[in-house]
Design an enzyme around this catalytic site. Sequence first.
Site, mmCIF file in Angstrom:
data_model
loop_
_atom_site.group_PDB
_atom_site.id
_atom_site.type_symbol
_atom_site.label_atom_id
_atom_site.label_comp_id
_atom_site.label_asym_id
_atom_site.label_seq_id
_atom_site.Cartn_x
_atom_site.Cartn_y
_atom_site.Cartn_z
ATOM 1 N N ASP A 229 11.977 32.555 14.417
ATOM 2 C CA ASP A 229 12.370 33.900 14.863
ATOM 3 C C ASP A 229 11.883 34.218 16.275
ATOM 4 O O ASP A 229 12.153 35.294 16.799
ATOM 5 C CB ASP A 229 11.877 34.965 13.867
ATOM 6 C CG ASP A 229 10.354 34.993 13.757
ATOM 7 O OD1 ASP A 229 9.678 34.219 14.464
ATOM 8 O OD2 ASP A 229 9.842 35.807 12.946
ATOM 9 N N ASP B 263 2.741 17.338 21.493
ATOM 10 C CA ASP B 263 3.180 18.511 22.258
ATOM 11 C C ASP B 263 2.044 19.516 22.410
ATOM 12 O O ASP B 263 2.186 20.511 23.126
ATOM 13 C CB ASP B 263 4.389 19.179 21.593
ATOM 14 C CG ASP B 263 4.147 19.510 20.128
ATOM 15 O OD1 ASP B 263 3.799 18.595 19.368
ATOM 16 O OD2 ASP B 263 4.285 20.685 19.745
HETATM 17 P P1 AMP Z 1 3.099 24.805 17.486
HETATM 18 O O1 AMP Z 1 2.767 24.042 16.237
HETATM 19 O O2 AMP Z 1 2.683 26.247 17.469
HETATM 20 O O3 AMP Z 1 2.604 24.106 18.707
HETATM 21 O O4 AMP Z 1 4.692 24.863 17.564
HETATM 22 C C1 AMP Z 1 5.517 23.744 17.407
HETATM 23 C C2 AMP Z 1 6.931 24.077 17.807
HETATM 24 O O5 AMP Z 1 7.482 25.091 16.973
HETATM 25 C C3 AMP Z 1 7.094 24.569 19.234
HETATM 26 O O6 AMP Z 1 8.299 24.068 19.738
HETATM 27 C C4 AMP Z 1 7.158 26.073 19.060
HETATM 28 O O7 AMP Z 1 7.824 26.708 20.114
HETATM 29 C C5 AMP Z 1 7.945 26.194 17.761
HETATM 30 N N1 AMP Z 1 7.685 27.452 17.057
HETATM 31 C C6 AMP Z 1 6.550 27.813 16.414
HETATM 32 N N2 AMP Z 1 6.676 29.036 15.881
HETATM 33 C C7 AMP Z 1 7.920 29.488 16.169
HETATM 34 C C8 AMP Z 1 8.661 30.685 15.891
HETATM 35 N N3 AMP Z 1 8.133 31.687 15.180
HETATM 36 N N4 AMP Z 1 9.904 30.767 16.379
HETATM 37 C C9 AMP Z 1 10.450 29.774 17.093
HETATM 38 N N5 AMP Z 1 9.823 28.627 17.388
HETATM 39 C C10 AMP Z 1 8.564 28.473 16.940
HETATM 40 MG MG MG Z 2 2.473 23.879 20.527
#
Ligand code: AMP
Ligand code: MG
Length: 493
Positions: free
Chosen positions: A122, A251
């Site tokens: 979202d 990432d």
């Molecule tokens: P993270 O584990 O927080 O580093 O996120 C991993 C991936 O998921 C990244 O590409 C983030 O941008 C995406 N992501 C995490 N939460 C959301 C969200 N609520 N809406 C869209 N993309 C998300």
């Molecule tokens: Mg991240």
Amino acid sequence: MERELRLEADFAAELEGLYAPWQAAPIPNPQLCLLNEGLAIELGLPLAPLRTEAAALLSGQRPIPGSRPLAQAYAGHQFGVFNPQLGDGRALLLGEWRDPQGRLWDLHLKGSGRTPFSRGGDGKAALGPMLREYVLGEAMHALGIPSTRALAVLRTGEAVQRERPLPGAILARVAASHLRVGTFQYVAIREDEALLRRLCDYAIARHYPELQAEAGGTRYLAFLTAVMERQARLIAQWMGVGFIHGVMNTDNMSIAGETIDYGPCAFLDAYDPATVFSSIDQNGRYAYGEQPRIGQWNLVRLAECLVPLVDADVDHAIAQLTDVLQRFPARYQQAWREIFAAKLGILAVRETDDALLEDFLQLLADEHQDFTLAFRSLAADLQAMPVAERQRLGIPASPASWQPWRERWLQRLGTDRPQSAIGAAMDRVNPIYIPRNHQVEIALAAASEADDWRPLHKLLEVLANPYSARPEYLPYSEPMPGGFGPYRTFCGT
Ligand code: AMP
Ligand code: MG
């Protein structure tokens, strides 16, 4: 004279192909919750517009002069599985701020709405996890560990739907950059060698300018070496304070060597290298004791991306990159040894000290002792701290079972320096206050559910001075009470 709040668009200008120009989603009612004035002052950011307009400026609702907001593209291995397209799914790079020393800092929003990289998400963030990132980043910074830092947290005025509706928020954060291992993977998988070279030269110019003098493939080998050095040191620092990142996906590994992306991270209480707090890390891939190995695994992924830049002869390139990577364990071990020797008051550490250091940790593991307080107990012994004083500060007596190990240790410390001085030196590198999991939860719940910000401000105050013990901070040194655990953390999505 305060400078004007004006951003540069360095990444936008230099790295076309690695982002989508984008705008923050409109939100009904942005309200500033926390503003990190200390950070703003350190970076020479003008305070006046931040104090009066942060809610509009740092939510992306009102453009900052010079800003060209964008969502960055990146790929990444998540728990070992490659995803060729992740990217900022709920974040935006507003642009870069140039500080008075001429260094560039990314100004970045998290929770600013959907982007072309959102996949099923979202694009939003809840208040609790954004406050958590603020607190943990500040704690890491005060501990002397490189970290991205929060500049502000704001409420959006709308609810975000998780297991239940939660207050929506945006975090504005500052980082040396948001270049990740996954940024390189994004380009490498698309076999765009020109863009790869541009990205790599950009990373070098921004984070390792001393390497610009190197020519040809040597430059990119030196780049891998430099990133490796910073990661080895960073992960050794994490180990030294008992920090568990929790999602060391490629990432989430910064090329600049900062701690980035505070999701399900947490600090050890009882020492156990197998500790995992994250609810999604079922196999313990990112357990405390696995972090150095995973760091190297991620660096191998970075090295794979660099092959075409190092040598036209692929086999030759791989051999040279492998050569660099093989130095990681020794480099990490050296950083780890220096840190743990200092924690135990040992000067001029040698490789032969490793057994002494490791045996102490084994003792803690066998006895489920609190990692943080164990080192303060030893230092209090050296300083002959009276029992009443220990109690006022929350420093437990060290158990009699440590005696055989303690004798070896005292022998190693020698008699050249007064023990009280060694103890005082240990106190300068062993925090007494870390973000204890229960204290963090108490402060976040009060702020996000009861709109009571006092516990959070108090916690931030304590964590800003993690090394100097104060009786009035007693509850913050204490381990999690028995009734609280087992502690679980969740990805802040
Ligand atoms: P993270 O584990 O927080 O580093 O996120 C991993 C991936 O998921 C990244 O590409 C983030 O941008 C995406 N992501 C995490 N939460 C959301 C969200 N609520 N809406 C869209 N993309 C998300
Ligand atoms: Mg991240």
